[in-house]
Design a protein around this motif. Structure first.
Motif, mmCIF file in Angstrom:
data_model
loop_
_atom_site.group_PDB
_atom_site.id
_atom_site.type_symbol
_atom_site.label_atom_id
_atom_site.label_comp_id
_atom_site.label_asym_id
_atom_site.label_seq_id
_atom_site.Cartn_x
_atom_site.Cartn_y
_atom_site.Cartn_z
ATOM 1 N N ALA A 180 1.004 -1.699 -0.649
ATOM 2 C CA ALA A 180 -0.142 0.208 -0.568
ATOM 3 C C ALA A 180 1.027 1.573 0.234
ATOM 4 C CB ALA A 180 -1.112 0.559 1.053
ATOM 5 N N THR A 181 1.804 1.432 1.167
ATOM 6 C CA THR A 181 2.374 2.366 1.013
ATOM 7 C C THR A 181 3.516 2.514 -0.640
ATOM 8 O OG1 THR A 181 3.368 2.239 3.226
ATOM 9 C CG2 THR A 181 4.578 3.091 1.829
ATOM 10 N N CYS A 182 4.282 1.409 -1.426
ATOM 11 C CA CYS A 182 4.466 1.635 -2.570
ATOM 12 C C CYS A 182 4.052 2.095 -3.480
ATOM 13 C CB CYS A 182 5.333 0.048 -2.073
ATOM 14 S SG CYS A 182 5.687 0.020 -4.477
ATOM 15 N N LEU A 183 2.313 1.860 -3.344
ATOM 16 C CA LEU A 183 2.381 2.431 -4.549
ATOM 17 C C LEU A 183 1.316 3.822 -4.338
ATOM 18 C CD1 LEU A 183 -0.517 -0.607 -5.255
ATOM 19 C CD2 LEU A 183 1.004 -0.150 -6.254
ATOM 20 N N ILE A 184 0.815 4.132 -2.912
ATOM 21 C CA ILE A 184 0.375 5.478 -2.719
ATOM 22 C C ILE A 184 1.928 6.207 -2.599
ATOM 23 C CG2 ILE A 184 0.052 7.305 -0.930
ATOM 24 C CD1 ILE A 184 -2.222 5.150 -0.029
ATOM 25 N N ALA A 185 3.297 5.723 -2.410
ATOM 26 C CA ALA A 185 4.078 6.662 -2.880
ATOM 27 C C ALA A 185 4.499 7.098 -3.881
ATOM 28 C CB ALA A 185 5.131 6.078 -2.059
ATOM 29 N N SER A 186 4.026 5.458 -4.800
ATOM 30 C CA SER A 186 4.287 5.809 -6.116
ATOM 31 C C SER A 186 3.573 6.965 -7.416
ATOM 32 C CB SER A 186 4.043 4.059 -7.066
ATOM 33 O OG SER A 186 4.871 3.364 -6.583
ATOM 34 N N VAL A 187 1.767 6.732 -6.555
ATOM 35 C CA VAL A 187 1.340 8.236 -7.452
ATOM 36 C C VAL A 187 2.040 9.733 -6.255
ATOM 37 C CG1 VAL A 187 -0.987 9.262 -6.890
ATOM 38 C CG2 VAL A 187 -1.197 6.485 -7.220
ATOM 39 N N PHE A 188 1.840 9.497 -5.925
ATOM 40 C CA PHE A 188 2.919 10.883 -5.224
ATOM 41 C C PHE A 188 3.705 11.763 -6.275
ATOM 42 C CE2 PHE A 188 1.466 9.998 -0.715
ATOM 43 C CZ PHE A 188 -0.312 10.845 -1.100
ATOM 44 N N LEU A 189 4.814 10.301 -6.365
ATOM 45 C CA LEU A 189 5.717 11.128 -7.074
ATOM 46 C C LEU A 189 5.711 10.787 -8.755
ATOM 47 C CD1 LEU A 189 8.948 10.826 -8.450
ATOM 48 C CD2 LEU A 189 8.270 8.454 -8.588
ATOM 49 N N LYS A 190 4.336 10.187 -8.973
ATOM 50 C CA LYS A 190 3.443 10.521 -10.212
ATOM 51 C C LYS A 190 2.768 12.369 -10.197
ATOM 52 C CE LYS A 190 0.912 10.721 -13.842
ATOM 53 N NZ LYS A 190 1.944 10.173 -15.729
ATOM 54 N N ASP A 191 2.512 12.976 -8.929
ATOM 55 C CA ASP A 191 2.126 13.929 -9.039
ATOM 56 C C ASP A 191 3.019 15.005 -9.067
ATOM 57 O OD1 ASP A 191 -0.448 12.981 -8.718
ATOM 58 O OD2 ASP A 191 -1.066 13.301 -6.468
ATOM 59 N N PHE A 192 4.043 14.573 -8.750
ATOM 60 C CA PHE A 192 5.340 15.510 -8.003
ATOM 61 C C PHE A 192 5.611 15.520 -9.831
ATOM 62 C CE2 PHE A 192 9.983 15.601 -8.447
ATOM 63 C CZ PHE A 192 10.176 16.780 -7.832
ATOM 64 N N ASN A 379 9.627 5.528 -15.097
ATOM 65 C CA ASN A 379 7.725 5.715 -15.038
ATOM 66 C C ASN A 379 7.246 5.493 -13.885
ATOM 67 O OD1 ASN A 379 5.165 3.462 -14.620
ATOM 68 N ND2 ASN A 379 4.623 5.319 -16.355
ATOM 69 N N TYR A 380 6.913 6.590 -12.839
ATOM 70 C CA TYR A 380 5.940 6.472 -11.490
ATOM 71 C C TYR A 380 5.989 4.786 -10.596
ATOM 72 C CZ TYR A 380 0.974 5.717 -12.191
ATOM 73 O OH TYR A 380 0.036 5.152 -12.776
ATOM 74 N N PHE A 381 5.287 4.265 -11.814
ATOM 75 C CA PHE A 381 4.909 2.105 -11.487
ATOM 76 C C PHE A 381 6.070 1.690 -11.289
ATOM 77 C CE2 PHE A 381 3.381 -1.565 -12.344
ATOM 78 C CZ PHE A 381 2.490 -1.658 -11.627
ATOM 79 N N TYR A 382 6.463 1.383 -12.435
ATOM 80 C CA TYR A 382 7.482 0.921 -12.739
ATOM 81 C C TYR A 382 8.948 0.906 -11.142
ATOM 82 C CZ TYR A 382 5.475 -0.583 -16.883
ATOM 83 O OH TYR A 382 4.614 -1.618 -17.890
ATOM 84 N N ILE A 383 9.122 1.974 -11.460
ATOM 85 C CA ILE A 383 9.989 1.997 -10.416
ATOM 86 C C ILE A 383 9.277 2.060 -8.836
ATOM 87 C CG2 ILE A 383 10.179 4.595 -8.896
ATOM 88 C CD1 ILE A 383 11.150 6.458 -10.642
ATOM 89 N N GLY A 384 7.629 2.421 -8.505
ATOM 90 C CA GLY A 384 7.130 1.472 -7.509
ATOM 91 C C GLY A 384 7.193 -0.081 -7.906
ATOM 92 N N ILE A 385 7.708 -0.389 -8.492
ATOM 93 C CA ILE A 385 7.177 -2.158 -8.440
ATOM 94 C C ILE A 385 8.828 -2.548 -8.218
ATOM 95 C CG2 ILE A 385 7.237 -2.574 -10.944
ATOM 96 C CD1 ILE A 385 5.208 -4.561 -10.494
ATOM 97 N N TYR A 386 9.145 -1.653 -9.114
ATOM 98 C CA TYR A 386 10.562 -2.590 -8.495
ATOM 99 C C TYR A 386 11.529 -2.369 -7.470
ATOM 100 C CZ TYR A 386 16.419 -2.879 -8.846
ATOM 101 O OH TYR A 386 17.714 -2.675 -8.894
ATOM 102 N N SER A 387 10.983 -1.224 -6.790
ATOM 103 C CA SER A 387 11.462 -0.751 -4.991
ATOM 104 C C SER A 387 11.277 -1.641 -4.533
ATOM 105 C CB SER A 387 10.891 0.610 -4.720
ATOM 106 O OG SER A 387 9.085 0.511 -4.594
ATOM 107 N N LEU A 388 9.441 -1.920 -4.703
ATOM 108 C CA LEU A 388 8.914 -3.467 -4.012
ATOM 109 C C LEU A 388 9.716 -5.063 -4.064
ATOM 110 C CD1 LEU A 388 6.378 -3.760 -1.803
ATOM 111 C CD2 LEU A 388 5.660 -5.236 -4.438
ATOM 112 N N ILE A 389 10.142 -5.175 -5.147
ATOM 113 C CA ILE A 389 10.973 -6.427 -5.368
ATOM 114 C C ILE A 389 12.109 -6.786 -4.990
ATOM 115 C CG2 ILE A 389 8.847 -7.785 -7.356
ATOM 116 C CD1 ILE A 389 11.050 -6.945 -9.337
ATOM 117 N N LEU A 390 12.826 -5.147 -5.706
ATOM 118 C CA LEU A 390 14.236 -4.976 -4.422
ATOM 119 C C LEU A 390 14.176 -5.291 -3.031
ATOM 120 C CD1 LEU A 390 16.867 -5.171 -5.041
ATOM 121 C CD2 LEU A 390 16.631 -2.463 -5.381
ATOM 122 N N THR A 391 13.305 -4.377 -2.424
ATOM 123 C CA THR A 391 12.983 -4.361 -1.475
ATOM 124 C C THR A 391 13.258 -5.576 -0.962
ATOM 125 O OG1 THR A 391 11.931 -2.095 -0.720
ATOM 126 C CG2 THR A 391 11.906 -3.648 0.311
#
Length: 426
Positions: A180-192, A379-391
């Motif tokens: 949830a944190t990953c997806l919401i943070a990705s959206v905030f990145l998209k807004d930025f 892309n904001y989503f691909y940054i998010g999903i990579y951060s999730l699996i790398l973590t």
């Protein structure tokens, strides 16, 4: 497949909208909006170090570009092994060499033949869909947090003994706060990225997400999920130009200190060490024990494995033994305890040395594809999903990638990456 996705996201969007329309959430978001405005316009912000603080770090290309390259997994794995008081056996050394070689080939070499830098089309996801999914996961997590503490009659952080009474059926949904944190943070990145919010607003929202995670996960007495949230925020923030390199380095030091500190004080409260023991001893003893377990698993697995996939399959809910309980049974005939087998423990027991090479190559390939897609698209989503699996790969260095929800995250990531590879080849 697209019809299923559309129907699901339509339902989730409707649920999210209903929550946002409620008086409670309007009140919460009004307060948060006021705090955000005070934060971004605060006089005291000028005393915070600038982006060029510790500027010498930015001159290092490895740190400034490749600090979260998939190869960081090998670096941290080697560091974890070096923490151990004892050395690996000769057979395990060969297994580790195969593991490292397989991961290097998969992450650094193979992606070049599947994703090229001229990539133009990618699978796109709507910003509102991703936010709604993340928001609903957060709601589910918070609800199950209160169910968990009610089921044990207290807060595990304040009463460590009741932590062991927590029921996995209640705590597993709490850990949904991490994606949830990953997806919401990705959206905030998209807004930025779209200039909808400022960098200061994005930084505040990232910090707020981290505070929320700390509040719930720390109260349950879990440190690994908390570290996962911390890592995700830092990785997304770094590649989204929201977090500076010096903050990543300082954050890493704080994270290491937190791991040592929480482990040390928990060991003191459980009387497993004395106050005269070095705080770092808790890390050394864990690394030493885990390496000892890995030595035994390597001996059991041999060249071609023993369980042939049963350990990985035991992650499925309803199995008689979970994967870490199976490790306990294999090495000590005690199925009532859970034992962490490291990143390659399951691989060597299931498929032996050959399996370690192949599975580490596949794991490296998934991370390598994710890293390359993230670098090319921004892309904001691909940054998010990579951060999730790398973590979860980094955390899996000790614990292994054996939890069903984590395997689900990897399955989703693999599916999305394969769709992009198909687009690239067409």
């Amino acid at each position: 497949m697209s019809m299923i996705y559309s129907s699901l996201t339509s339902l989730i969007n409707r649920i999210s909208d209903e929550f946002h329309k409620s008086f409670l959430f309007k009140f919460i978001f009004t307060i948060l909006g006021f705090i955000e405005a005070q934060w971004t316009n605060s006089y005291f912000k000028r005393f915070y170090p600038s982006e060029n603080f510790l500027g010498f770090l930015n001159k290092n290309k490895i740190l400034s570009i490749h600090i979260f390259n998939p190869l960081i997994v090998l670096f941290l794995f080697a560091l974890f092994l070096l923490l151990s008081i004892n050395n690996p056996s000769g057979s395990l050394t060969i297994t580790l060499i195969l593991a490292f070689a397989g991961f290097f080939i998969g992450s650094a070499i193979l992606p070049k033949y599947f994703i090229n830098r001229n990539l133009k089309n990618i699978v796109e996801f709507k910003r509102d869909d991703i936010y709604s999914i993340g928001f609903c996961l957060m709601i589910v997590s918070v609800v199950f947090f209160f169910i968990s503490i009610a089921s044990v009659g207290g807060i595990p952080l304040l009463k460590p003994s009741i932590r062991y009474l927590l029921k996995p059926a209640f705590t597993m949904p709490v850990f949904l706060i991490i994606p949830a944190t990953c997806l919401i943070a990705s959206v905030f990145l998209k807004d930025f990225q779209d200039n909808t919010i400022t960098r200061s607003q994005a930084r505040f929202r990232f910090l707020l997400l981290l505070v929320i995670d700390c509040a719930f996960l720390l109260l349950l007495g879990y440190r690994t999920p908390l570290l996962a949230s911390f890592l995700i925020i830092i990785i997304i923030g770094f590649y989204g130009n929201i977090v500076s390199l010096w903050e990543v380095v300082v954050g890493a030091l704080i994270g290491i200190g937190a791991i040592i500190g929480i482990g040390y004080f928990r060991s003191l409260s459980e009387m497993t060490i004395t106050s005269s023991t070095s705080p770092i001893y808790t890390l050394q003893s864990r690394a030493d024990f885990t390496l000892h377990v890995l030595n035994l698993l390597d001996f059991i697995g041999g060249n071609f494995g023993l369980t042939h996939g049963h350990m990985l399959a035991s992650s499925i809910p309803g199995s008689d033994l979970g994967p870490r309980m199976m490790v306990g049974k294999l090495i000590a005939w005690r199925s009532e305890v859970t034992v962490t087998p490291t990143l390659i423990g399951q691989m060597v027991v299931d498929f032996g040395k050959i399996g370690v090479f192949v599975e580490m190559c596949l794991l490296g390939f998934v991370l390598g594809i994710g890293f390359k897609l993230m670098q090319i698209t921004k892309n904001y989503f691909y940054i998010g999903i990579y951060s999730l699996i790398l973590t979860y790969t980094i955390l899996g260095i000790e614990t292994g990638i054996l939890d069903i929800q984590v395997l689900l995250y990897f399955t989703i990531a693999i599916f999305i990456y394969l769709l992009n590879i198909k687009i690239t080849k067409n």
